[in-house]
Design a protein around this motif. Structure first.
Motif, PDB file in Angstrom:
ATOM      1  N   ALA A 126       0.726  -1.230   0.046  1.00  9.42           N
ATOM      2  CA  ALA A 126       0.059  -0.019   0.139  1.00  9.42           C
ATOM      3  C   ALA A 126       0.917   1.374   0.165  1.00  9.42           C
ATOM      4  N   MET A 127       1.827   1.358   0.879  1.00 12.23           N
ATOM      5  CA  MET A 127       2.851   2.184   0.798  1.00 12.23           C
ATOM      6  C   MET A 127       3.297   2.694  -0.533  1.00 12.23           C
ATOM      7  N   LEU A 128       3.737   1.651  -1.268  1.00  8.67           N
ATOM      8  CA  LEU A 128       4.451   1.587  -2.580  1.00  8.67           C
ATOM      9  C   LEU A 128       3.559   2.058  -3.482  1.00  8.67           C
ATOM     10  N   ILE A 129       2.402   1.599  -3.550  1.00 10.52           N
ATOM     11  CA  ILE A 129       1.213   2.022  -4.586  1.00 10.52           C
ATOM     12  C   ILE A 129       0.794   3.406  -4.464  1.00 10.52           C
ATOM     13  N   GLY A 130       0.809   3.935  -3.124  1.00  9.56           N
ATOM     14  CA  GLY A 130       0.324   5.196  -2.675  1.00  9.56           C
ATOM     15  C   GLY A 130       1.611   6.216  -2.784  1.00  9.56           C
ATOM     16  N   GLY A 131       2.819   5.952  -3.263  1.00  7.41           N
ATOM     17  CA  GLY A 131       3.784   6.820  -3.491  1.00  7.41           C
ATOM     18  C   GLY A 131       4.360   7.368  -2.310  1.00  7.41           C
ATOM     19  N   LEU A 132       4.170   6.949  -1.152  1.00  2.00           N
ATOM     20  CA  LEU A 132       4.716   7.363  -0.229  1.00  2.00           C
ATOM     21  C   LEU A 132       6.163   7.206   0.126  1.00  2.00           C
ATOM     22  N   PRO A 133       7.008   7.777   0.646  1.00  2.00           N
ATOM     23  CA  PRO A 133       8.487   7.734   0.625  1.00  2.00           C
ATOM     24  C   PRO A 133       8.893   6.771   1.469  1.00  2.00           C
ATOM     25  N   LEU A 134       9.530   5.648   1.023  1.00  2.00           N
ATOM     26  CA  LEU A 134      10.217   4.747   1.723  1.00  2.00           C
ATOM     27  C   LEU A 134      11.921   4.591   1.526  1.00  2.00           C
ATOM     28  N   LYS A 135      12.462   4.168   2.766  1.00  2.00           N
ATOM     29  CA  LYS A 135      14.008   4.078   2.432  1.00  2.00           C
ATOM     30  C   LYS A 135      14.166   2.949   1.735  1.00  2.00           C
ATOM     31  N   CYS A 136      13.269   1.886   2.215  1.00  2.00           N
ATOM     32  CA  CYS A 136      13.449   0.622   1.593  1.00  2.00           C
ATOM     33  C   CYS A 136      12.134  -0.173   1.525  1.00  2.00           C
ATOM     34  N   SER A 137      11.766  -1.080   0.789  1.00  2.00           N
ATOM     35  CA  SER A 137      10.746  -2.154   1.125  1.00  2.00           C
ATOM     36  C   SER A 137      11.088  -3.057   2.196  1.00  2.00           C
ATOM     37  N   PHE A 138       9.966  -3.909   2.609  1.00  2.00           N
ATOM     38  CA  PHE A 138      10.023  -4.728   3.509  1.00  2.00           C
ATOM     39  C   PHE A 138       9.149  -5.750   3.337  1.00  2.00           C
ATOM     40  N   ALA A 139       9.551  -7.004   3.974  1.00  4.46           N
ATOM     41  CA  ALA A 139       8.705  -8.261   3.880  1.00  4.46           C
ATOM     42  C   ALA A 139       8.845  -8.767   5.119  1.00  4.46           C
ATOM     43  N   ALA A 140       7.761  -9.598   5.501  1.00  5.62           N
ATOM     44  CA  ALA A 140       7.514 -10.270   6.619  1.00  5.62           C
ATOM     45  C   ALA A 140       7.095 -11.580   6.446  1.00  5.62           C
ATOM     46  N   VAL A 141       7.609 -12.592   7.046  1.00  5.44           N
ATOM     47  CA  VAL A 141       7.507 -14.172   7.024  1.00  5.44           C
ATOM     48  C   VAL A 141       7.453 -14.872   8.300  1.00  5.44           C
ATOM     49  N   HIS A 142       6.386 -15.748   8.264  1.00  4.57           N
ATOM     50  CA  HIS A 142       5.850 -16.234   9.466  1.00  4.57           C
ATOM     51  C   HIS A 142       6.448 -17.819   9.416  1.00  4.57           C
ATOM     52  N   CYS A 143       6.739 -18.581  10.330  1.00  6.11           N
ATOM     53  CA  CYS A 143       7.223 -19.990  10.346  1.00  6.11           C
ATOM     54  C   CYS A 143       6.881 -20.473  11.965  1.00  6.11           C
ATOM     55  N   ILE A 144       6.744 -21.649  11.873  1.00  9.33           N
ATOM     56  CA  ILE A 144       6.287 -22.423  13.143  1.00  9.33           C
ATOM     57  C   ILE A 144       7.197 -23.685  13.320  1.00  9.33           C
ATOM     58  N   ILE A 145       7.133 -24.184  14.447  1.00  6.04           N
ATOM     59  CA  ILE A 145       7.955 -25.403  14.838  1.00  6.04           C
ATOM     60  C   ILE A 145       6.741 -26.382  15.252  1.00  6.04           C
ATOM     61  N   ASP A 146       6.335 -27.335  14.644  1.00 10.59           N
ATOM     62  CA  ASP A 146       5.227 -28.259  14.917  1.00 10.59           C
ATOM     63  C   ASP A 146       5.305 -29.234  15.978  1.00 10.59           C
ATOM     64  N   GLU A 147       4.370 -30.023  16.401  1.00  8.65           N
ATOM     65  CA  GLU A 147       4.579 -31.006  17.489  1.00  8.65           C
ATOM     66  C   GLU A 147       5.446 -31.991  17.208  1.00  8.65           C
ATOM     67  N   GLN A 148       6.138 -32.271  15.809  1.00  2.73           N
ATOM     68  CA  GLN A 148       7.105 -33.207  15.582  1.00  2.73           C
ATOM     69  C   GLN A 148       8.295 -32.635  15.336  1.00  2.73           C
ATOM     70  N   GLY A 149       8.385 -31.438  15.606  1.00  6.32           N
ATOM     71  CA  GLY A 149       9.822 -30.653  15.614  1.00  6.32           C
ATOM     72  C   GLY A 149      10.087 -30.237  14.189  1.00  6.32           C
ATOM     73  N   ASP A 150       9.249 -30.097  13.379  1.00  6.08           N
ATOM     74  CA  ASP A 150       9.352 -29.877  11.802  1.00  6.08           C
ATOM     75  C   ASP A 150       9.195 -28.248  11.641  1.00  6.08           C
ATOM     76  N   TYR A 151       9.758 -27.745  10.596  1.00  5.49           N
ATOM     77  CA  TYR A 151       9.506 -26.102  10.581  1.00  5.49           C
ATOM     78  C   TYR A 151       8.414 -26.025   9.419  1.00  5.49           C
ATOM     79  N   VAL A 152       7.542 -25.281   9.797  1.00  7.72           N
ATOM     80  CA  VAL A 152       6.444 -25.173   8.744  1.00  7.72           C
ATOM     81  C   VAL A 152       6.317 -23.672   8.456  1.00  7.72           C
ATOM     82  N   LEU A 153       6.683 -23.022   7.213  1.00  9.68           N
ATOM     83  CA  LEU A 153       6.854 -21.956   6.627  1.00  9.68           C
ATOM     84  C   LEU A 153       5.670 -21.419   6.158  1.00  9.68           C
TER      85      LEU A 153
END
Length: 234
Positions: A126-153
């Motif tokens: 939304a910031m990018l498409i609205g033309g508001l000034p950013l020093k850089c873009s940013f991205a977030a990622v979520h990950c969990i450890i399940d009951e078996q100890g595996d990583y789930v992205l």
């Protein structure tokens, strides 16, 4: 000799991303963004006039509001709102518009897992498409450890039901610096390091998605402008 802990990765791919630009008309820029079945809409306004109590001669005042799908914001939503604002405080070039206000409104439409990351990514687009000034873009990622100890992205709602630990990281597009770390549950330092690397790699896919969608949007805008100009010459 102590060997590093090895954990099998259950899922190391992001869910399908999709966005629609400017679905709202009464703002400077908006985006409807989805990851899998999680959907959020963000809108930006500014720079606009600011109230005297929030006025700053050094930069613009940043307002951020997060709204749940239904009802009033609770603690979870306030924490999500604070996380988005913290990232924006680090990335917005506020000194470009002193004595003014920039506003971003984030509305949850459907929470089917990894909503913290989905909301952050929607805010960036939304910031990018609205033309508001950013020093850089940013991205977030979520990950969990399940009951078996595996990583789930980028887990969905069903995958987070029995998690042992969860992690949300946000990275900038310039140097890959960490802008946000949120953790919950019990985990080992080796697991934290593994998941940070996994999320950092996944963030590059999100930045690639940003670039492709912005390029398509501006390409379509140029085509519309060219068609209007050609019609005027007829």
């Amino acid at each position: 000799m102590n060997l590093p802990v090895k954990v099998a990765v259950a899922k190391d791919q992001l869910r399908r991303m999709h966005c629609e630009f400017n679905p709202l008309s009464r703002c400077d820029g908006s985006v409807m963004y989805s990851q899998g079945a999680s959907v959020v809409i963000s809108a930006v306004l500014g720079p606009v006039e600011v109230k005297s109590q929030n006025l700053s001669i050094d930069g613009s005042y940043l307002e951020c509001n997060y709204r749940p799908k239904a009802g009033l914001p609770q603690v979870k939503e306030r924490l999500r709102e604070a996380a988005i604002k913290d990232i924006l405080d680090l990335t917005v070039l506020s000194e470009a518009y002193p004595r003014s206000k920039m506003s971003i409104q984030v509305q949850e439409l459907e929470d089917r897992g990894s909503m913290d990351a989905c909301a952050v990514n929607s805010a960036c687009l939304a910031m990018l498409i609205g033309g508001l000034p950013l020093k850089c873009s940013f991205a977030a990622v979520h990950c969990i450890i399940d009951e078996q100890g595996d990583y789930v992205l980028d887990p969905d709602h069903s995958e987070t039901a029995h998690q042992r630990a969860s992690f949300t990281f946000a990275f900038d597009s310039m140097e890959g610096n960490l802008l946000l770390i949120q953790t919950k549950g019990a985990f080992k330092i080796e697991q934290f390091n593994d998941i940070e690397c996994l999320c950092r790699s996944a963030s590059q896919e999100i930045f690639k998605f940003y670039r492709s969608q912005i390029a398509k949007f501006h390409g379509a805008s140029q085509d519309i402008k060219a068609n209007h100009e050609s019609m005027e010459t007829i």
